[in-house]
Design a protein around this motif. Structure first.
Motif, short mmCIF file in Angstrom:
data_model
loop_
_atom_site.label_atom_id
_atom_site.label_comp_id
_atom_site.label_asym_id
_atom_site.label_seq_id
_atom_site.Cartn_x
_atom_site.Cartn_y
_atom_site.Cartn_z
N ALA A 94 -1.26 9.89 -2.20
CA ALA A 94 -2.36 10.63 -1.57
C ALA A 94 -1.82 11.71 -0.64
O ALA A 94 -2.35 12.83 -0.61
N LYS A 111 -8.29 5.55 3.88
CA LYS A 111 -8.79 5.45 2.51
C LYS A 111 -7.80 4.78 1.56
O LYS A 111 -8.21 4.27 0.50
N ASN A 112 -6.52 4.77 1.89
CA ASN A 112 -5.51 4.31 0.95
C ASN A 112 -4.75 3.06 1.39
O ASN A 112 -3.80 2.65 0.74
N VAL A 113 -5.18 2.46 2.48
CA VAL A 113 -4.56 1.24 2.97
C VAL A 113 -5.65 0.18 3.07
O VAL A 113 -6.71 0.44 3.61
N SER A 114 -5.40 -1.00 2.50
CA SER A 114 -6.43 -2.03 2.47
C SER A 114 -6.05 -3.25 3.30
O SER A 114 -4.88 -3.55 3.47
N LEU A 142 -6.77 9.89 5.32
CA LEU A 142 -6.02 9.51 4.12
C LEU A 142 -5.43 8.10 4.26
O LEU A 142 -5.44 7.31 3.30
N ASN A 165 2.84 2.97 -2.18
CA ASN A 165 2.76 3.96 -3.26
C ASN A 165 1.43 4.71 -3.26
O ASN A 165 1.40 5.92 -3.47
N LYS A 166 0.35 3.99 -3.03
CA LYS A 166 -0.97 4.63 -3.03
C LYS A 166 -1.07 5.67 -1.92
O LYS A 166 -1.54 6.79 -2.14
N LEU A 167 -0.62 5.31 -0.71
CA LEU A 167 -0.68 6.25 0.40
C LEU A 167 0.27 7.42 0.16
O LEU A 167 -0.08 8.58 0.40
N ASN A 168 1.47 7.15 -0.30
CA ASN A 168 2.45 8.21 -0.53
C ASN A 168 1.91 9.23 -1.53
O ASN A 168 2.02 10.44 -1.32
N ASP A 217 0.80 -1.22 0.00
CA ASP A 217 0.00 0.00 0.00
C ASP A 217 0.83 1.28 0.00
O ASP A 217 0.29 2.37 -0.02
N GLU A 262 -0.42 14.57 -2.83
CA GLU A 262 -1.51 15.33 -3.44
C GLU A 262 -2.18 16.29 -2.45
O GLU A 262 -2.76 17.29 -2.84
#
Length: 108
Positions: free
Chosen positions: A19, A62-65, A59, A14-17, A12, A22
């Motif tokens: 977000a 929402k970005n960690v599963s 954040l 890259n997705k969190l980084n 997870d 951004e």
């Protein structure tokens, strides 16, 4: 000022980084290995103002599963046939989040 320390799965990262970037939030990432399955984990160290802590936690949520993975035996294959070895589904992912008070924050 607070330090948000979030330990998440490397999957997870890259997705969190992205977000965080951004939303104008900088973080330091530390790589590690741990947990029951010895998978790669990363720790995000995020310094933020008190009023942005809830935003950072949202954040992360929402970005960690979370996901289930099958555990593997640590016994050598020759010994696995001698013992009953069951594979178990173990919940992985998600985040462990610590929020710490910061006495001083400097960028030099």
């Amino acid at each position: 000022m607070k330090l948000v320390l979030a330990i998440i799965s490397e999957v997870d990262k890259n997705k969190l980084n992205l977000a965080l970037i951004e939303n104008g939030i900088s973080a330091t990432i530390i790589y590690s290995t741990g947990g029951l399955l010895n998978r790669g984990t990363v720790s995000f160290m995020i310094g933020v103002e008190d009023e942005r802590v809830d935003e950072v936690i949202d954040l992360i949520k929402k970005n960690v599963s979370e996901r289930k993975e099958v555990s593997k035996s640590t016994l050598p294959p020759a010994l696995q046939s001698l013992f009953f070895v069951s594979k178990q589904k173990i919940e992985q992912g998600g985040a462990v989040i610590f929020v710490l008070d910061i006495e001083n924050f400097l960028k030099v």
